[in-house]
Design a protein around this motif. Structure first.
Motif, mmCIF file in Angstrom:
data_model
loop_
_atom_site.group_PDB
_atom_site.id
_atom_site.type_symbol
_atom_site.label_atom_id
_atom_site.label_comp_id
_atom_site.label_asym_id
_atom_site.label_seq_id
_atom_site.Cartn_x
_atom_site.Cartn_y
_atom_site.Cartn_z
ATOM 1 N N LEU A 1 36.535 35.611 55.492
ATOM 2 C CA LEU A 1 37.813 35.549 56.200
ATOM 3 C C LEU A 1 38.658 36.815 56.074
ATOM 4 O O LEU A 1 39.478 37.105 56.931
ATOM 5 C CB LEU A 1 38.637 34.337 55.705
ATOM 6 N N VAL A 2 38.485 37.536 54.971
ATOM 7 C CA VAL A 2 39.236 38.795 54.835
ATOM 8 C C VAL A 2 38.242 39.915 54.526
ATOM 9 O O VAL A 2 37.161 39.652 54.000
ATOM 10 C CB VAL A 2 40.324 38.731 53.722
ATOM 11 N N ASP A 3 38.632 41.163 54.839
ATOM 12 C CA ASP A 3 37.705 42.284 54.621
ATOM 13 C C ASP A 3 37.671 42.688 53.157
ATOM 14 O O ASP A 3 38.718 42.925 52.548
ATOM 15 C CB ASP A 3 38.158 43.509 55.439
ATOM 16 N N ASN A 4 36.464 42.813 52.641
ATOM 17 C CA ASN A 4 36.243 43.358 51.292
ATOM 18 C C ASN A 4 37.220 42.915 50.211
ATOM 19 O O ASN A 4 37.872 43.758 49.592
ATOM 20 C CB ASN A 4 36.289 44.893 51.336
ATOM 21 N N PRO A 5 37.337 41.633 49.955
ATOM 22 C CA PRO A 5 38.247 41.237 48.868
ATOM 23 C C PRO A 5 37.739 41.756 47.525
ATOM 24 O O PRO A 5 36.520 41.831 47.308
ATOM 25 C CB PRO A 5 38.185 39.707 48.912
ATOM 26 N N GLY A 6 38.649 42.142 46.655
ATOM 27 C CA GLY A 6 38.254 42.683 45.353
ATOM 28 C C GLY A 6 37.767 41.586 44.408
ATOM 29 O O GLY A 6 38.015 40.396 44.616
ATOM 30 N N VAL A 7 37.076 42.016 43.353
ATOM 31 C CA VAL A 7 36.614 41.065 42.328
ATOM 32 C C VAL A 7 37.759 40.839 41.341
ATOM 33 O O VAL A 7 38.435 41.776 40.940
ATOM 34 C CB VAL A 7 35.387 41.659 41.582
ATOM 35 N N VAL A 8 37.964 39.591 40.973
ATOM 36 C CA VAL A 8 38.980 39.278 39.968
ATOM 37 C C VAL A 8 38.360 39.559 38.601
ATOM 38 O O VAL A 8 37.317 39.003 38.261
ATOM 39 C CB VAL A 8 39.372 37.780 40.063
ATOM 40 N N LYS A 9 38.998 40.438 37.827
ATOM 41 C CA LYS A 9 38.382 40.818 36.544
ATOM 42 C C LYS A 9 38.499 39.715 35.510
ATOM 43 O O LYS A 9 37.588 39.478 34.733
ATOM 44 C CB LYS A 9 39.056 42.079 36.012
ATOM 45 N N GLU A 10 39.657 39.043 35.517
ATOM 46 C CA GLU A 10 39.902 38.051 34.478
ATOM 47 C C GLU A 10 40.795 36.949 35.021
ATOM 48 O O GLU A 10 41.749 37.226 35.738
ATOM 49 C CB GLU A 10 40.603 38.765 33.315
ATOM 50 N N LEU A 11 40.488 35.717 34.700
ATOM 51 C CA LEU A 11 41.392 34.618 35.039
ATOM 52 C C LEU A 11 41.230 33.514 34.004
ATOM 53 O O LEU A 11 40.294 33.556 33.192
ATOM 54 C CB LEU A 11 41.167 34.106 36.464
ATOM 55 N N THR A 12 42.160 32.572 34.014
ATOM 56 C CA THR A 12 42.114 31.530 32.980
ATOM 57 C C THR A 12 41.368 30.290 33.497
ATOM 58 O O THR A 12 41.184 30.110 34.698
ATOM 59 C CB THR A 12 43.535 31.107 32.560
ATOM 60 N N TYR A 13 41.000 29.418 32.540
ATOM 61 C CA TYR A 13 40.349 28.155 32.917
ATOM 62 C C TYR A 13 41.239 27.389 33.891
ATOM 63 O O TYR A 13 40.767 26.796 34.861
ATOM 64 C CB TYR A 13 40.141 27.261 31.691
ATOM 65 N N LYS A 14 42.549 27.412 33.605
ATOM 66 C CA LYS A 14 43.477 26.661 34.451
ATOM 67 C C LYS A 14 43.513 27.261 35.862
ATOM 68 O O LYS A 14 43.523 26.535 36.861
ATOM 69 C CB LYS A 14 44.866 26.700 33.802
ATOM 70 N N GLU A 15 43.498 28.584 35.943
ATOM 71 C CA GLU A 15 43.551 29.218 37.259
ATOM 72 C C GLU A 15 42.305 28.897 38.079
ATOM 73 O O GLU A 15 42.393 28.641 39.280
ATOM 74 C CB GLU A 15 43.708 30.739 37.102
ATOM 75 N N ILE A 16 41.144 28.866 37.431
ATOM 76 C CA ILE A 16 39.930 28.595 38.225
ATOM 77 C C ILE A 16 39.905 27.138 38.685
ATOM 78 O O ILE A 16 39.467 26.830 39.792
ATOM 79 C CB ILE A 16 38.633 29.025 37.499
ATOM 80 N N ARG A 17 40.455 26.234 37.889
ATOM 81 C CA ARG A 17 40.543 24.823 38.308
ATOM 82 C C ARG A 17 41.438 24.713 39.551
ATOM 83 O O ARG A 17 41.132 24.010 40.490
ATOM 84 C CB ARG A 17 41.170 23.958 37.197
ATOM 85 N N GLU A 18 42.569 25.400 39.483
ATOM 86 C CA GLU A 18 43.516 25.340 40.609
ATOM 87 C C GLU A 18 42.882 25.909 41.880
ATOM 88 O O GLU A 18 43.056 25.371 42.959
ATOM 89 C CB GLU A 18 44.774 26.139 40.286
ATOM 90 N N LEU A 19 42.139 26.999 41.724
ATOM 91 C CA LEU A 19 41.498 27.598 42.906
ATOM 92 C C LEU A 19 40.476 26.637 43.494
ATOM 93 O O LEU A 19 40.354 26.511 44.710
ATOM 94 C CB LEU A 19 40.819 28.913 42.522
ATOM 95 N N ALA A 20 39.738 25.942 42.621
ATOM 96 C CA ALA A 20 38.735 24.990 43.124
ATOM 97 C C ALA A 20 39.420 23.878 43.912
ATOM 98 O O ALA A 20 38.917 23.430 44.939
ATOM 99 C CB ALA A 20 37.938 24.409 41.960
#
Ligand code: ASP
Length: 431
Positions: free
Chosen positions: A214-233
């Protein structure tokens, strides 16, 4: 010790499997290896797991496991290409188990089982069958004793290979996790041996800031928390199995998502907490197709139980809201639009039982979640989001912030979805 889990694309053929061997052997701490079944080699290929489910279905329809032939050829080809003995005897045993009607869980689990047997020979490691150690309740939860049982198996100095995706129940029958569940096995293994790191090897160099389709070349996220990945899911991002966080989170075992095809890339680290000063936001994700059912009734607070009654009417009609918003005299619930098939009778029932002044089913919305621990900590992050939307003349229809303090949820008209996602991505995506 490191637990390394390799997904289906990492083990799809001999070329990929050689990369896996190299990765495993390049670090002596990689001693417990969890594998998926071979996945697709190209977009028109079939995953071994899908073929196995098909075999079970064929048996049920009285056709015999016709598709097992394709599975047999695939494993034989892998053994041939790797220069190791084929596994015909084990394949025969599996085929007769499927033909004998052992069911879908048994059939599907054999993809991981067979591949783990092959990899154990190829990298000269010890094979452990997860069915012997990972014990599950009938509703699929891991029995605590499994962790110790697995830990007890990892005693020597060598390497161990275990198949992902399944365990066994109290009767000793194979039970699989939900699809993509080898991630869960990896997390269970990491907790069992109290690993220093859980590596999850896949075909992308980590979690991307936005959906690359959906967007061009999104960057890689270097670090995130367990809580953040749950929210993204919860708002549609899909890299790591959401149930795989639970076993490692309470033990602070970091997860590193890495790319088998680019082993030198650092990938994404999932950790307990992080410094948000440089990257307030870790991801932008969204879903289209929500409807908002809105009611207004003057002096709402004089009608105790109004919200519960409203919600129970919706639930009884198979409408299960995912988000809600309440005002002084109004309440609205958002649910996927596919659940509103019978909306006229639902509105009728609400009108009769709750007698609101206004009841409306509002037009289709897209929801965009902007997720990051920087949201509650930094001033102006939310303001940046709304400024970006304003600059594209996008009307904001719904806002939810505070239900989770690290997700700002914004609803826009469905036809503004892509434009909104890109506008928000432009502010955070390149940082
Ligand atoms: N092979 C299983 C699936 O395709 C599990 C996994 O790969 O994680 O869903």
């Amino acid at each position: 010790m490191i637990v390394s889990k390799f997904g289906g694309s990492s083990v799809a053929d001999a070329t990929q499997i050689r990369k896996v061997k190299k990765i495993i052997e390049s670090n002596s701490q990689r001693r417990l290896i969890v594998v998926s079944a071979p996945g697709k080699r190209n977009s028109s290929d079939e995953k071994i797991t899908d073929l196995l489910y098909r075999c079970d279905d064929e048996v049920k329809r009285g056709l015999g496991a016709k598709s097992f032939k394709i599975i047999r050829e695939r494993y034989n080809e892998i053994c041939n290409d790797l220069g190791i003995d084929d596994i015909s005897a084990i394949l025969d045993e599996v085929e007769s188990g499927i033909e004998g009607g052992k069911g879908p869980d048994y059939a599907a689990s054999r993809g991981e089982y067979l591949f783990a047997r092959i990899l154990a020979v190829f990298v000269e490691a010890e094979f452990i069958d997860t069915a012997d150690v990972i014990k599950l309740t009938d509703d699929g939860r891991v029995i605590e004793a499994s962790y110790e049982a697995l830990n007890n198996m990892i005693q020597g100095e060598g390497r161990y290979i275990i198949p992902g995706f399944y365990g066994s129940n109290s009767k000793g029958d194979i039970k699989t996790f939900s699809r993509g569940g080898s991630d869960i096995t990896g997390a269970i293994a990491a907790r069992a041996i109290n690993a220093d790191l859980y590596e999850n090897w896949t075909d992308v160099s980590g979690l991307l800031m936005s959906d690359p389709r959906l967007v061009d070349n999104p960057g890689v996220v270097k670090e995130l928390t367990y809580k953040e990945i749950r929210e993204l899911a919860s708002i549609g991002a899909n890299v790591f199995h959401e149930e795989a966080i639970t076993p490692v989170k309470d033990y602070n075992i970091p997860i590193n998502i890495r790319n088998t095809n680019k082993p030198d890339a650092d990938g994404t680290m999932i950790v307990t907490s992080r410094d948000t000063s440089h990257f307030p936001i870790v991801g932008i994700s969204g879903k289209t197709g929500y409807r908002n059912i809105f009611v207004e009734k003057l002096m709402l607070k004089r009608y105790p139980g109004f919200r519960e009654k409203f919600l129970s009417i919706l639930n009884r009609n198979n409408i299960f809201p995912e988000f809600e918003s309440t005002g002084f005299d109004s309440i609205s619930f958002l649910a996927p639009e596919g659940q509103f098939d019978m909306v006229e009778s639902v509105i009728d029932e609400i009108q009769k039982k709750l007698n609101p002044e206004i009841i409306e089913l509002r037009p289709s919305l897209a929801l965009i979640g902007v997720v990051g621990s920087g949201l509650p900590e930094q001033i102006g992050v939310a303001a940046d989001v709304f400024t970006a939307l304003k600059s594209r003349k996008i009307n904001v229809r719904f806002i939810n912030f505070g239900g989770s303090d690290i997700t700002l949820l914004v609803g826009v008209d469905s036809d503004c979805y892509l434009d909104s996602l890109r506008a928000i991505h432009n502010i955070f995506g390149d940082k």
